[in-house]
Design an enzyme around this catalytic site. Structure first.
Site, PDB file in Angstrom:
ATOM      1  N   SER A   1       0.838  -1.190   0.000  1.00  0.00           N
ATOM      2  CA  SER A   1       0.000   0.000   0.000  1.00  0.00           C
ATOM      3  C   SER A   1       0.879   1.247   0.000  1.00  0.00           C
ATOM      4  O   SER A   1       1.688   1.419  -0.905  1.00  0.00           O
ATOM      5  CB  SER A   1      -0.952  -0.055   1.201  1.00  0.00           C
TER       6      SER A   1
ATOM      7  N   ASP B   1     -10.030  -4.919  -4.432  1.00  0.00           N
ATOM      8  CA  ASP B   1      -9.501  -3.818  -3.625  1.00  0.00           C
ATOM      9  C   ASP B   1     -10.255  -2.532  -3.948  1.00  0.00           C
ATOM     10  O   ASP B   1     -10.224  -2.056  -5.070  1.00  0.00           O
ATOM     11  CB  ASP B   1      -8.004  -3.650  -3.900  1.00  0.00           C
TER      12      ASP B   1
ATOM     13  N   HIS C   1      -8.165  -4.938   0.005  1.00  0.00           N
ATOM     14  CA  HIS C   1      -7.001  -4.292   0.604  1.00  0.00           C
ATOM     15  C   HIS C   1      -6.662  -4.887   1.975  1.00  0.00           C
ATOM     16  O   HIS C   1      -5.497  -5.029   2.323  1.00  0.00           O
ATOM     17  CB  HIS C   1      -7.256  -2.787   0.721  1.00  0.00           C
TER      18      HIS C   1
END
Length: 176
Positions: free
Chosen positions: A69, A134, A163
């Site tokens: 991320s 995601d 995610h």
């Protein structure tokens, strides 16, 4: 990132991959001092690699960076200027503006975290892992970054993962 909750995951990662894992917190997170900023993210990873090279006598050609991320930002930044053994990116972002506003045009000069511009400067193998579901960082970010890699490794698009659940998927351990 506060690495406290990640301890068991990182321990499992090192064991499954038969590797040493060195993790760090970003400035302003967890027990780390300072304040979070783009500049500090870059300084943090530079400090980590300096510690590994100077204190632990590691060669950068034996270090694989793993960025997940927002962690993709310092990993791509560092690998764009120092030759590493490899880079693994989980749910990476193209840039801040592209993430926040679902913007897909050119990079603006004031756009923080310009991964999409830096990734083509990375001169080592890059593995991109992204969940197909995601909603925080759409898989289109992973696909766009993959297309700009100089030395891409076949990506891993994890069906049904988002995610939050991507790190729980067992598929990526054999790939790593």
């Amino acid at each position: 990132m506060d690495i406290g909750p990640w301890f068991r995951y990182l321990r499992r990662l090192g064991k499954r991959c038969e590797s040493n894992v060195f993790a760090y917190e970003y400035s302003g997170y967890g027990l780390s001092g300072g304040r979070p900023s783009e500049r500090n993210l870059y300084a943090d990873i530079e400090s980590v690699v300096k510690t590994l090279v100077c204190n632990k006598h590691m060669n950068c050609k034996r270090i694989i960076l793993l960025g997940e991320s927002i962690g993709s930002v310092p990993s791509i930044y560092l690998a764009s200027s120092i030759s590493m053994a490899g880079v693994i990116l989980k749910a990476p972002l193209m840039s801040a503006i592209r993430t926040m506003y679902h913007y897909s045009g050119n990079t603006w000069t004031f756009d923080p975290f310009p991964n999409i511009e830096l990734i083509s400067k990375v001169d080592c193998p890059i593995l991109i892992i992204h969940g197909t579901e995601d909603k925080v960082i759409d898989i289109s970010h992973g696909i766009s970054l993959y297309k700009r890699c100089r030395h891409p490794v076949s990506p891993l698009w994890v069906s049904g993962r988002n995610h939050s659940t991507l790190r729980l998927d067992e598929q990526f351990f054999p790939r790593i």
